[in-house]
Design an enzyme around this catalytic site. Sequence first.
Site, PDB file in Angstrom:
ATOM      1  N   ILE A   1      -3.348   4.617   7.297  1.00 29.97           N
ATOM      2  CA  ILE A   1      -3.160   5.401   6.069  1.00 29.97           C
ATOM      3  C   ILE A   1      -4.273   5.100   5.070  1.00 29.97           C
ATOM      4  O   ILE A   1      -4.584   3.944   4.777  1.00 29.97           O
ATOM      5  CB  ILE A   1      -1.781   5.115   5.454  1.00 29.97           C
ATOM      6  CG1 ILE A   1      -0.711   5.659   6.423  1.00 29.97           C
ATOM      7  CG2 ILE A   1      -1.648   5.766   4.080  1.00 29.97           C
ATOM      8  CD1 ILE A   1       0.691   5.457   5.997  1.00 29.97           C
TER       9      ILE A   1
ATOM     10  N   TYR B   1       2.747  -7.561  15.582  1.00 31.42           N
ATOM     11  CA  TYR B   1       3.179  -6.467  14.684  1.00 31.42           C
ATOM     12  C   TYR B   1       3.733  -5.296  15.509  1.00 31.42           C
ATOM     13  O   TYR B   1       4.811  -4.789  15.242  1.00 31.42           O
ATOM     14  CB  TYR B   1       1.976  -6.037  13.854  1.00 31.42           C
ATOM     15  CG  TYR B   1       2.155  -4.807  13.014  1.00 31.42           C
ATOM     16  CD1 TYR B   1       1.509  -3.624  13.358  1.00 31.42           C
ATOM     17  CD2 TYR B   1       2.947  -4.812  11.872  1.00 31.42           C
ATOM     18  CE1 TYR B   1       1.644  -2.492  12.579  1.00 31.42           C
ATOM     19  CE2 TYR B   1       3.088  -3.682  11.084  1.00 31.42           C
ATOM     20  CZ  TYR B   1       2.429  -2.528  11.444  1.00 31.42           C
ATOM     21  OH  TYR B   1       2.567  -1.389  10.677  1.00 31.42           O
TER      22      TYR B   1
ATOM     23  N   ASP C   1       9.984  -6.513  -4.873  1.00 27.92           N
ATOM     24  CA  ASP C   1       9.049  -7.183  -3.962  1.00 27.92           C
ATOM     25  C   ASP C   1       9.248  -8.691  -4.100  1.00 27.92           C
ATOM     26  O   ASP C   1      10.009  -9.156  -4.947  1.00 27.92           O
ATOM     27  CB  ASP C   1       7.586  -6.776  -4.282  1.00 27.92           C
ATOM     28  CG  ASP C   1       6.732  -6.766  -3.005  1.00 27.92           C
ATOM     29  OD1 ASP C   1       6.109  -5.723  -2.714  1.00 27.92           O
ATOM     30  OD2 ASP C   1       6.737  -7.790  -2.287  1.00 27.92           O
ATOM     31  N   ILE C   2       8.556  -9.449  -3.251  1.00 28.19           N
ATOM     32  CA  ILE C   2       8.726 -10.910  -3.251  1.00 28.19           C
ATOM     33  C   ILE C   2       8.025 -11.539  -4.457  1.00 28.19           C
ATOM     34  O   ILE C   2       8.384 -12.640  -4.878  1.00 28.19           O
ATOM     35  CB  ILE C   2       8.166 -11.514  -1.933  1.00 28.19           C
ATOM     36  CG1 ILE C   2       8.502 -13.009  -1.818  1.00 28.19           C
ATOM     37  CG2 ILE C   2       6.675 -11.302  -1.804  1.00 28.19           C
ATOM     38  CD1 ILE C   2       9.886 -13.309  -1.376  1.00 28.19           C
TER      39      ILE C   2
ATOM     40  N   GLN D   1       0.832  -1.220   0.000  1.00 26.34           N
ATOM     41  CA  GLN D   1       0.000   0.000   0.000  1.00 26.34           C
ATOM     42  C   GLN D   1       0.861   1.262   0.000  1.00 26.34           C
ATOM     43  O   GLN D   1       0.640   2.167  -0.805  1.00 26.34           O
ATOM     44  CB  GLN D   1      -0.909   0.019   1.251  1.00 26.34           C
ATOM     45  CG  GLN D   1      -1.872   1.201   1.272  1.00 26.34           C
ATOM     46  CD  GLN D   1      -2.503   1.478   2.642  1.00 26.34           C
ATOM     47  OE1 GLN D   1      -2.098   0.915   3.654  1.00 26.34           O
ATOM     48  NE2 GLN D   1      -3.461   2.375   2.660  1.00 26.34           N
TER      49      GLN D   1
HETATM   50  C1  VAH Z   1      -2.284  -1.736  10.449  1.00 29.22           C
HETATM   51  N1  VAH Z   1      -2.224  -0.070   8.663  1.00 29.22           N
HETATM   52  O1  VAH Z   1      -3.464  -1.546  10.512  1.00 29.22           O
HETATM   53  C2  VAH Z   1      -1.422  -0.705   9.715  1.00 29.22           C
HETATM   54  C3  VAH Z   1      -0.930   0.375  10.658  1.00 29.22           C
HETATM   55  C4  VAH Z   1      -1.524   1.920  12.519  1.00 29.22           C
HETATM   56  C5  VAH Z   1      -2.011   0.879  11.608  1.00 29.22           C
HETATM   57  O2  VAH Z   1       0.174  -0.042  11.360  1.00 29.22           O
HETATM   58  O3  VAH Z   1      -1.774  -2.706  10.943  1.00 29.22           O
END
Ligand code: VAH
Length: 316
Positions: free
Chosen positions: A170, A140, A32-33, A10
């Site tokens: 975003i 994450y 990219d992969i 993205q």
């Molecule tokens: C997510 N778009 O949703 C990413 C971002 C703050 C959100 O890190 O995981």
Amino acid sequence: KILIIGACGQIGSELTFKLREIYGGDNVIASDIRYSNLDVVNSGIFEIVDAQDYASVKICIEKHNIDTVYLMAAMLSATGEKYPMKAWDLNMDSLFHVLNLAKEGFIKKIFWPSSIAVFGPTTPTANTPQHTVMEPTTVYGITKQVGERWCDYYHKKYGVDVRGIRYPGIVSWKTMPGGGTTDYAVEIYHKAITDGTYESFLSENTELPMMFMDDAINATVSIMQATSSAIKIRSAYNIAAMSFTPQQLAEAIKKHIPDFTITYNPDCRQQIADTWPKSIDDSAARKDWNWKHNFDLESMTNEMILQLKKKYETVQ
Ligand code: VAH
């Protein structure tokens, strides 16, 4: 020369177009992969690079005489909860390969994206400071928090010129996001145009920090263009533009599509969103490298609706 790793994603895809515009197509190598975004693949130099494979990254860097790397490949929050070890391996292996190539002198400058996901349920949620308690509860978020620590360490210990930004959610129209918790804020615009209704996977009052893609790209370009001495923070900078809830976003869309309706059916991503801040203090970025946003909810919605109506008209 510039290498973008994760150029089909993205942010990576829009960053590729922007960097080619600024530095010239021949100076920007997209990778990219897999060939998962043909607009990116067919619009300039493209290489298959496996970000988790040191040799794959190094070969591309030597082949194209790369001195600057934007590492945009990662597994995002929702998918990371489904495949925790894959998320850890992808997000961390790729960062270590790029940091070590810089430490060994093959790369001069690195951009590495962090996220508001570094914050957790014990972080102050209003106007979240640059320096604060961070106990992320998603894989994450953990990879982004520890990645920030490694970036800061490699800068202090080995002089690596790495710069980072804690992106909020975003919103973009050119490329769909993949596996994020904030993806609702992109999907809703598409559904408003194609179906006139959208079922939100976050509840109506879930307020999250958000940003239009053009602002996020501008922030990325400007932090990399700043002189090294201006970058006082080598983990990652908070940046912000706006915060809104799904209900507020739906109201903004209704100004363009009066009959648009929204329903709410929170899923597992609600638990992730509930651990993130509602708004962000980005005064450090504004002070150190003159960050400022241009888009608010209204101007972003104007642009999103305009561009997506054009996109769907050409398709029909
Ligand atoms: C997510 N778009 O949703 C990413 C971002 C703050 C959100 O890190 O995981």
